[in-house]
Design a protein around this motif. Structure first.
Motif, PDB file in Angstrom:
ATOM      1  N   LEU A   1       0.867  -1.181   0.000  1.00 31.43           N
ATOM      2  CA  LEU A   1       0.000   0.000   0.000  1.00 31.43           C
ATOM      3  C   LEU A   1       0.900   1.225   0.000  1.00 31.43           C
ATOM      4  CD1 LEU A   1      -2.918   1.210   0.319  1.00 31.43           C
ATOM      5  CD2 LEU A   1      -2.440   1.259   2.787  1.00 31.43           C
ATOM      6  N   GLU A   2       0.626   2.146  -0.928  1.00 32.79           N
ATOM      7  CA  GLU A   2       1.430   3.366  -1.019  1.00 32.79           C
ATOM      8  C   GLU A   2       0.515   4.578  -0.917  1.00 32.79           C
ATOM      9  OE1 GLU A   2       3.664   5.306  -4.657  1.00 32.79           O
ATOM     10  OE2 GLU A   2       4.900   3.673  -3.800  1.00 32.79           O
ATOM     11  N   ALA A   3       0.948   5.563  -0.149  1.00 36.39           N
ATOM     12  CA  ALA A   3       0.182   6.804   0.021  1.00 36.39           C
ATOM     13  C   ALA A   3       1.009   7.985  -0.458  1.00 36.39           C
ATOM     14  CB  ALA A   3      -0.205   6.992   1.483  1.00 36.39           C
ATOM     15  N   GLU A   4       0.328   8.991  -0.954  1.00 39.82           N
ATOM     16  CA  GLU A   4       0.972  10.278  -1.245  1.00 39.82           C
ATOM     17  C   GLU A   4       0.367  11.300  -0.304  1.00 39.82           C
ATOM     18  OE1 GLU A   4       1.520  13.628  -4.794  1.00 39.82           O
ATOM     19  OE2 GLU A   4       0.735  11.627  -5.275  1.00 39.82           O
ATOM     20  N   ILE A   5       1.244  11.910   0.522  1.00 43.10           N
ATOM     21  CA  ILE A   5       0.785  12.835   1.555  1.00 43.10           C
ATOM     22  C   ILE A   5       1.525  14.156   1.377  1.00 43.10           C
ATOM     23  CG2 ILE A   5       0.545  13.208   4.038  1.00 43.10           C
ATOM     24  CD1 ILE A   5       0.714  10.166   4.395  1.00 43.10           C
ATOM     25  N   VAL A   6       0.758  15.267   1.374  1.00 40.72           N
ATOM     26  CA  VAL A   6       1.327  16.596   1.164  1.00 40.72           C
ATOM     27  C   VAL A   6       1.048  17.457   2.384  1.00 40.72           C
ATOM     28  CG1 VAL A   6       1.277  18.692  -0.240  1.00 40.72           C
ATOM     29  CG2 VAL A   6       1.073  16.441  -1.334  1.00 40.72           C
ATOM     30  N   CYS A   7       2.088  18.114   2.857  1.00 42.17           N
ATOM     31  CA  CYS A   7       1.933  19.090   3.940  1.00 42.17           C
ATOM     32  C   CYS A   7       2.795  20.293   3.576  1.00 42.17           C
ATOM     33  CB  CYS A   7       2.361  18.500   5.278  1.00 42.17           C
ATOM     34  SG  CYS A   7       2.152  19.646   6.667  1.00 42.17           S
ATOM     35  N   GLY A   8       2.142  21.424   3.254  1.00 42.56           N
ATOM     36  CA  GLY A   8       2.871  22.589   2.791  1.00 42.56           C
ATOM     37  C   GLY A   8       3.498  22.280   1.436  1.00 42.56           C
ATOM     38  N   ASP A   9       4.806  22.525   1.333  1.00 36.78           N
ATOM     39  CA  ASP A   9       5.485  22.243   0.066  1.00 36.78           C
ATOM     40  C   ASP A   9       6.257  20.928   0.112  1.00 36.78           C
ATOM     41  OD1 ASP A   9       7.416  22.912   1.852  1.00 36.78           O
ATOM     42  OD2 ASP A   9       8.331  24.514   0.639  1.00 36.78           O
ATOM     43  N   ARG A  10       5.887  20.082   1.074  1.00 35.00           N
ATOM     44  CA  ARG A  10       6.622  18.819   1.245  1.00 35.00           C
ATOM     45  C   ARG A  10       5.711  17.640   0.900  1.00 35.00           C
ATOM     46  NH1 ARG A  10       9.863  17.102   6.783  1.00 35.00           N
ATOM     47  NH2 ARG A  10      10.984  15.301   5.914  1.00 35.00           N
ATOM     48  N   THR A  11       6.185  16.782   0.033  1.00 34.59           N
ATOM     49  CA  THR A  11       5.424  15.595  -0.377  1.00 34.59           C
ATOM     50  C   THR A  11       6.190  14.341   0.021  1.00 34.59           C
ATOM     51  OG1 THR A  11       4.455  16.761  -2.256  1.00 34.59           O
ATOM     52  CG2 THR A  11       4.436  14.350  -2.321  1.00 34.59           C
ATOM     53  N   CYS A  12       5.477  13.395   0.641  1.00 36.12           N
ATOM     54  CA  CYS A  12       6.073  12.107   1.025  1.00 36.12           C
ATOM     55  C   CYS A  12       5.232  10.981   0.448  1.00 36.12           C
ATOM     56  CB  CYS A  12       6.151  11.966   2.544  1.00 36.12           C
ATOM     57  SG  CYS A  12       7.276  13.130   3.343  1.00 36.12           S
ATOM     58  N   THR A  13       5.884   9.875   0.138  1.00 34.11           N
ATOM     59  CA  THR A  13       5.161   8.705  -0.400  1.00 34.11           C
ATOM     60  C   THR A  13       5.527   7.462   0.418  1.00 34.11           C
ATOM     61  OG1 THR A  13       6.932   8.388  -2.024  1.00 34.11           O
ATOM     62  CG2 THR A  13       4.969   9.627  -2.732  1.00 34.11           C
ATOM     63  N   PRO A  14       5.042   7.377   1.660  1.00 36.20           N
ATOM     64  CA  PRO A  14       5.331   6.190   2.466  1.00 36.20           C
ATOM     65  C   PRO A  14       4.587   4.971   1.918  1.00 36.20           C
ATOM     66  CG  PRO A  14       3.729   7.572   3.582  1.00 36.20           C
ATOM     67  CD  PRO A  14       4.184   8.341   2.370  1.00 36.20           C
ATOM     68  N   SER A  15       5.086   3.800   2.297  1.00 37.65           N
ATOM     69  CA  SER A  15       4.428   2.561   1.867  1.00 37.65           C
ATOM     70  C   SER A  15       4.426   1.567   3.021  1.00 37.65           C
ATOM     71  CB  SER A  15       5.139   1.969   0.650  1.00 37.65           C
ATOM     72  OG  SER A  15       6.469   1.594   0.982  1.00 37.65           O
ATOM     73  N   TRP A  16       3.579   0.556   2.884  1.00 37.55           N
ATOM     74  CA  TRP A  16       3.451  -0.480   3.903  1.00 37.55           C
ATOM     75  C   TRP A  16       3.393  -1.837   3.201  1.00 37.55           C
ATOM     76  CZ3 TRP A  16       1.231   4.197   3.754  1.00 37.55           C
ATOM     77  CH2 TRP A  16       1.420   5.053   4.859  1.00 37.55           C
ATOM     78  N   ASP A  17       4.205  -2.764   3.627  1.00 38.71           N
ATOM     79  CA  ASP A  17       4.224  -4.109   3.057  1.00 38.71           C
ATOM     80  C   ASP A  17       3.271  -4.999   3.841  1.00 38.71           C
ATOM     81  OD1 ASP A  17       6.098  -3.587   1.033  1.00 38.71           O
ATOM     82  OD2 ASP A  17       7.746  -3.734   2.493  1.00 38.71           O
ATOM     83  N   LEU A  18       2.358  -5.636   3.116  1.00 38.26           N
ATOM     84  CA  LEU A  18       1.254  -6.371   3.742  1.00 38.26           C
ATOM     85  C   LEU A  18       1.087  -7.730   3.075  1.00 38.26           C
ATOM     86  CD1 LEU A  18      -0.711  -3.158   3.443  1.00 38.26           C
ATOM     87  CD2 LEU A  18      -0.625  -4.258   5.677  1.00 38.26           C
ATOM     88  N   THR A  19       0.304  -8.588   3.713  1.00 39.28           N
ATOM     89  CA  THR A  19       0.017  -9.906   3.149  1.00 39.28           C
ATOM     90  C   THR A  19      -1.460 -10.221   3.328  1.00 39.28           C
ATOM     91  OG1 THR A  19       0.560 -11.034   5.216  1.00 39.28           O
ATOM     92  CG2 THR A  19       2.342 -10.786   3.627  1.00 39.28           C
ATOM     93  N   VAL A  20      -1.945 -11.169   2.525  1.00 41.65           N
ATOM     94  CA  VAL A  20      -3.333 -11.612   2.619  1.00 41.65           C
ATOM     95  C   VAL A  20      -3.437 -12.942   1.888  1.00 41.65           C
ATOM     96  CG1 VAL A  20      -4.126 -10.475   0.490  1.00 41.65           C
ATOM     97  CG2 VAL A  20      -5.744 -10.842   2.372  1.00 41.65           C
ATOM     98  N   THR A  21      -4.456 -13.713   2.212  1.00 41.99           N
ATOM     99  CA  THR A  21      -4.729 -14.956   1.490  1.00 41.99           C
ATOM    100  C   THR A  21      -6.215 -15.246   1.561  1.00 41.99           C
ATOM    101  OG1 THR A  21      -4.142 -17.298   1.250  1.00 41.99           O
ATOM    102  CG2 THR A  21      -4.371 -16.473   3.495  1.00 41.99           C
ATOM    103  N   ALA A  22      -6.691 -16.093   0.645  1.00 43.80           N
ATOM    104  CA  ALA A  22      -8.088 -16.549   0.680  1.00 43.80           C
ATOM    105  C   ALA A  22      -8.210 -17.924   1.304  1.00 43.80           C
ATOM    106  CB  ALA A  22      -8.665 -16.569  -0.739  1.00 43.80           C
ATOM    107  N   THR A  23      -7.091 -18.557   1.625  1.00 43.54           N
ATOM    108  CA  THR A  23      -7.122 -19.905   2.197  1.00 43.54           C
ATOM    109  C   THR A  23      -7.487 -19.821   3.673  1.00 43.54           C
ATOM    110  OG1 THR A  23      -5.495 -20.771   0.653  1.00 43.54           O
ATOM    111  CG2 THR A  23      -5.746 -21.944   2.727  1.00 43.54           C
ATOM    112  N   SER A  24      -8.658 -20.333   4.033  1.00 42.12           N
ATOM    113  CA  SER A  24      -9.123 -20.253   5.420  1.00 42.12           C
ATOM    114  C   SER A  24      -8.557 -21.367   6.283  1.00 42.12           C
ATOM    115  CB  SER A  24     -10.650 -20.299   5.469  1.00 42.12           C
ATOM    116  OG  SER A  24     -11.111 -21.588   5.101  1.00 42.12           O
ATOM    117  N   GLY A  25      -8.092 -22.447   5.637  1.00 44.56           N
ATOM    118  CA  GLY A  25      -7.574 -23.559   6.425  1.00 44.56           C
ATOM    119  C   GLY A  25      -8.648 -24.446   6.997  1.00 44.56           C
ATOM    120  N   THR A  26      -9.898 -24.283   6.545  1.00 40.40           N
ATOM    121  CA  THR A  26     -11.002 -25.120   7.017  1.00 40.40           C
ATOM    122  C   THR A  26     -11.742 -25.682   5.819  1.00 40.40           C
ATOM    123  OG1 THR A  26     -12.527 -23.257   7.089  1.00 40.40           O
ATOM    124  CG2 THR A  26     -11.288 -23.708   9.088  1.00 40.40           C
ATOM    125  N   SER A  27     -12.519 -26.726   6.066  1.00 40.49           N
ATOM    126  CA  SER A  27     -13.236 -27.388   4.977  1.00 40.49           C
ATOM    127  C   SER A  27     -14.656 -27.701   5.380  1.00 40.49           C
ATOM    128  CB  SER A  27     -12.543 -28.701   4.598  1.00 40.49           C
ATOM    129  OG  SER A  27     -11.272 -28.455   4.054  1.00 40.49           O
TER     130      SER A  27
END
Length: 749
Positions: free
Chosen positions: A246-272
C-alpha cells in the motif's frame, strides 16, 4: 508430531466432522438431506489437511504446502487480533502521524523462519479490516492525495496452523489448559467494521475503490490538530500467500512524502466443509466470519454483525499423529515418592480409614518431611477439613513443589475461602494448565462470586461436560436461582437418574415447593439411601413431621456420624489424592451439620441431655449458628463454664451469617451476663469485662446494620465497658471506648 507452540497455545475447534454435524442436526430433530449436506465442522483434521493439501489452483504451482517435517497443523486462539504495520519511507520529522493496523478474525500462521528475523508470520484472511489513520499533529493542514495498491508476488503458503478469533467459548473444551487463551480471545473479539474502500488485489493493476457513494473521496484534507480514519478491506480469491504494498501520497505545505506499507493476505481459510459420502470443499472465510468483507455481497452476509455461523465447536489438543484429538494434555508427573515417605503415607492412609485423625496427621507429616508430595497433600487436606487454612496452604505448597497435581486446585479453594479471589484465580489457572477440570469448577465459583454469572455458567457447563459432578450441581443451582427452573430440573433429573444423589436432593426441593410431598419423599429417600447427608436430613424432617421420630433419628444419626467423633471433630474425609470441588452450599448448611443439630434437639426432647450436648457440639464445630448459640447456653447453664460460653458466643458474633435477631439476643445476653458477673467490691472484674467487651463487638455489628435502632443499647454497653476498663486501670482501652461513645453523639438522659 504437533509443534510445541501448537501444543502450548492451540485451541483446536473440531470433532470428527460428520459425527459432530450429526450430533447437532439430530439434537435439533433435523433429518432432511439438504441440511445434512450443508454440515460444516471446523476441525483440526480438516484444518491440517486443507492447509497441507488444498488451495484454489489459480497458478501452476501448488498454492499451499506444509511446513517440512512439522506434522499436523493447529488452530490457535487469536488473542491479538489488531496488529500494527511499520511504514517504509516516512521521515521522522514530518508534522503528522500515520498509523496502519490490521484486524482479522482468521489468519494463517507461517512457521518460525518464514518471516523477517526468523519469526513466524500472521497472514490475515481476505476481507479483513486495514485501518489507515492520518493525524495532523501541528497547525498545518495535511492532504492525503492518493492511496494505491499493488500485488508484489504470490508465494506458496507454508502453513503451521491458523489463528482464529472466538466470539464465544466453544461448546466443548477437552483440556482446561486451553481455556485461558480462549477466554482472552473472547475478550479481544470485536466485529469488523464496514470498509470505506476495498482493495481489489486480483485486478491488474490492483484497484482501491470506494465501497459506497458517500465514501470520502481523495484528495482528502485533514485540518491542523484533526485526524481522518479510513477502513480498507483487502480482498483476493487467491489461495497463495499474496504479498502486496500500500502506497500513500501525503502533502503538507510544500513537502510531499510517499510512504508505503508491506502487507500480506490470502483466501485460504484452512477449514473445509464435509459432506455425507466423503466430499469436502474449502470453506470461505465469510462462511466462518460473515463480517469479513465480500465484494460479491456488499449488503453483507447473514450475521454481518460479526456473529459466526452456528457450528458445534470444541477445543482440544491434537494427537501425536496429527490426525485426531485427545481428551487433554499430559499432566506433569509428580516427583517420585521416596520409599520412607511412601511407607509413612500408607500408614497415614490406614489411620485415616480407621478414623484415627491424630495418628494420620502424624504419619502424613513424617511422609512429607521424608519428601513425599502425596504425604504433604494428604496432611494439607486433613488440616483443610479441620478448618486450619493456614496450615493446609503451607503443606499444599510443599505438595505443589513436588508437582502433586491436586495441590494447585486446593490452594485455589483455600484462597477462595479466605476471600482472596485474585490469588485463588492464579492457583486455579495454574491447576488448569496441568489439565485439572476440578479447578475449572472452582474458577466458575469464583466468577459467580464476582457476579459474572455468564462466565460461571460457561465454565460449569464445560466442567460438567468433562465429568465434574460438582460443576453440574453448581450449574443447576445457578440456573434455578436465575428462575430457569426447567433447565435446572432437566439437569437434576438427568443426573439423578444416572445415580447422582445430590441432584436427587434438589429434585426433592422442587417437588416439595410444588406441594408434591410423595415425590419429595421419594427423591430424598433415594438420595439418603445413596449416602447423601442432605437427603438424609430432609428425609428425616418429613419422617419427624409424620411422627416417625425413630426413623428420623436413624437417618439423622447416620448423616451426622459423617462429621466424625463428636468429641474429636475433624470434618468429613475424602480420598487423599483428590482435590476439593467448591460447592455453593456452605459447610454449616451441609446435611451432616443440619442432621447433627436436629439429632441433638431430638435427643434433648427425649431427656438425653448428654447426647444432645455431644451433637450440638459437633454441629457447632461445623459452623451451624443455632448449634453455636445452644452450646454456649449449655456451657454456662449446665457447666458454669464461662470461658466455653464466651468462646462459642464469639464465634456467633464474628460469623456474618448470624441472623440479626439471634445476634441481638446474644448481645443482650452478654450485657446481662457482664452485669451479673460484676462485683463492686473487687478492684477489677476480668470476667465481667470479657463479657462486656464481646457485647460491644456484637452491638457494633448491629449498629452498623441499623444505627437508629441500636444506638441507645450500643451507647449503654460502651459506657459500662469504659467504666470497667477504668476500674481495671486500663486507661488506654477506657479512653478508646469513650471516643467511640462520643462518636455516637449526645445521648438522652
Amino acid at each position: 508430531m504437533a509443534s510445541a507452540p501448537a501444543l502450548r497455545g492451540a485451541a483446536l475447534t473440531t470433532l470428527p466432522p460428520l459425527v459432530l454435524g450429526g450430533v447437532v442436526l439430530l439434537a435439533g430433530g433435523t433429518h432432511a438431506w439438504p441440511a445434512w449436506a450443508a454440515v460444516v465442522a471446523v476441525s483440526v483434521a480438516s484444518g491440517a489437511l486443507t492447509l497441507r493439501r488444498t488451495a484454489p489452483p489459480t497458478r501452476p504451482s501448488p498454492a499451499v504446502r506444509p511446513a517440512p517435517d512439522r506434522g499436523g497443523a493447529a488452530v490457535y486462539a487469536m488473542q491479538r487480533p489488531v496488529r500494527g504495520v511499520p511504514a517504509n519511507g516516512l521521515p521522522d520529522d514530518v508534522p503528522y502521524t500515520v498509523n496502519v493496523t490490521t484486524r482479522t478474525h482468521l489468519a494463517v500462521m507461517g512457521p518460525p523462519g518464514s518471516g523477517p528475523g526468523g519469526e513466524g508470520v500472521h497472514i490475515p484472511l481476505s476481507g479483513h479490516n486495514l485501518v489507515f489513520a492520518l493525524t495532523a499533529d501541528g497547525p498545518s493542514d495535511v492532504t492525503l492525495v492518493r492511496l494505491e495498491a499493488r500485488a508484489t508476488r504470490h508465494a506458496s503458503l507454508v502453513a503451521d496452523g491458523i489463528s482464529m478469533a472466538h466470539r464465544r467459548v466453544p461448546d466443548m473444551v477437552y483440556s482446561p489448559d486451553l481455556l485461558e487463551s480462549i477466554q482472552r480471545s473472547v475478550e479481544a473479539f470485536e466485529p469488523l467494521e464496514r470498509p470505506h474502500l476495498e482493495v481489489r488485489l486480483d485486478d491488474d493493476p490492483a484497484a482501491v475503490t470506494p465501497v459506497d457513494d458517500d465514501t470520502p473521496s481523495l484528495p482528502l484534507t485533514v485540518s491542523g490538530g484533526a485526524s481522518v480514519r479510513l477502513v480498507l478491506a483487502p480482498v483476493t480469491e487467491s489461495g497463495y500467500w499474496v504479498h502486496w504494498r500500500l502506497e500513500a501520497e501525503i502533502v503538507c505545505g510544500d513537502r510531499t512524502c510517499t510512504p508505503s506499507w508491506d502487507l500480506t493476505v490470502t483466501a485460504t481459510s484452512g477449514t473445509s466443509a464435509h459432506h455425507p459420502g466423503g466430499g469436502r470443499t474449502s470453506t470461505p472465510v465469510h462462511d466462518l466470519f460473515p463480517d469479513h468483507w465480500d465484494p460479491s455481497a456488499p449488503d453483507g452476509h447473514a450475521g454481518q454483525d460479526g456473529e459466526t455461523r452456528r457450528f458445534f465447536e470444541i477445543a482440544a489438543h491434537i494427537s501425536s499423529d496429527g490426525a485426531g484429538i485427545i481428551r487433554g494434555r499430559s499432566r506433569s508427573a509428580p516427583d517420585p515418592e521416596p520409599r520412607e515417605g511412601l511407607r509413612h503415607r500408607e500408614t497415614g492412609d490406614r489411620h485415616l480409614a480407621a478414623g484415627r485423625m491424630r495418628e494420620a496427621a502424624h504419619a502424613y507429616r513424617a511422609a512429607a518431611e521424608a519428601g513425599s508430595g502425596h504425604g504433604a497433600f494428604a496432611l494439607g487436606k486433613l488440616l483443610h477439613e479441620q478448618g486450619d487454612l493456614a496450615g493446609a496452604e503451607r503443606w499444599y505448597e510443599v505438595a505443589a513443589e513436588h508437582r502433586f497435581p491436586a495441590a494447585l486446585n486446593n490452594l485455589g479453594v483455600a484462597a477462595l475461602q479466605r476471600g482472596d479471589t485474585d490469588r485463588a484465580e492464579r492457583w486455579y489457572r495454574r491447576a488448569m494448565d496441568e489439565g485439572d477440570w476440578t479447578a475449572v469448577d472452582g474458577l466458575g465459583a469464583l466468577m459467580a462470586g464476582r457476579g459474572d454469572d455468564a462466565q460461571a455458567e460457561t465454565l460449569w457447563k464445560l466442567a460438567a461436560d468433562n465429568g465434574q459432578p460438582n460443576a453440574a450441581q453448581n450449574l443447576a443451582v445457578l440456573l434455578n436461582r436465575q428462575g430457569r427452573t426447567a433447565e435446572a430440573e432437566a439437569l437434576w433429573v438427568r443426573a439423578a437418574e444416572a445415580g447422582n444423589a445430590g441432584a436427587a436432593v434438589h429434585l426433592g426441593f422442587l417437588r416439595h415447593e410444588a406441594g408434591d410431598l410423595r415425590e419429595a419423599e421419594r427423591w430424598w429417600r433415594e438420595s439418603a439411601e445413596r449416602g447423601n447427608s442432605q437427603g438424609a436430613y430432609y428425609f428425616g424432617v418429613l419422617l419427624a413431621r409424620a411422627g416417625r421420630t425413630d426413623e428420623a433419628e436413624r437417618w439423622w444419626r447416620q448423616a451426622a456420624g459423617r462429621l466424625g467423633d463428636p468429641e474429636n471433630f475433624t470434618g468429613s474425609h475424602m480420598p487423599t489424592e483428590s482435590g476439593f470441588g467448591y460447592a455453593l452450599v456452605q459447610a454449616a448448611d451441609s446435611g451432616e451439620a443440619l442432621s447433627a443439630y436436629q439429632l441433638a434437639c431430638l435427643l434433648d426432647e427425649k431427656g438425653d441431655r448428654s447426647g444432645a450436648e455431644r451433637w450440638w457440639t459437633a454441629a457447632a464445630r461445623a459452623g451451624h449458628i443455632e448449634a453455636v448459640l445452644r452450646i454456649a447456653q449449655v456451657a454456662m447453664n449446665d457447666h458454669d463454664d464461662l470461658d466455653g460460653c464466651l468462646h462459642w458466643l464469639r464465634i456467633a458474633v464474628e460469623d456474618e451469617r448470624t441472623p440479626e435477631e439471634r445476634l441481638r439476643t446474644a448481645a443482650d445476653a452478654l450485657h446481662r451476663l457482664a452485669g451479673g458477673l460484676y462485683d463492686r467490691t473487687r478492684p477489677d472484674n476480668t470476667d465481667a469485662l470479657a463479657a462486656c467487651a464481646l457485647a460491644v463487638d456484637a452491638y457494633e455489628r448491629l449498629h452498623g446494620q441499623d444505627a437508629a435502632a441500636y444506638e441507645q443499647p450500643y451507647g449503654r454497653v460502651l459506657e459500662d465497658c469504659a467504666r470497667l476498663h477504668r476500674e481495671a486501670g486500663e486507661v488506654v482501652a477506657a479512653d478508646a471506648a469513650d471516643r467511640r461513645l462520643r462518636a455516637l453523639g449526645p445521648r438522652p438522659r
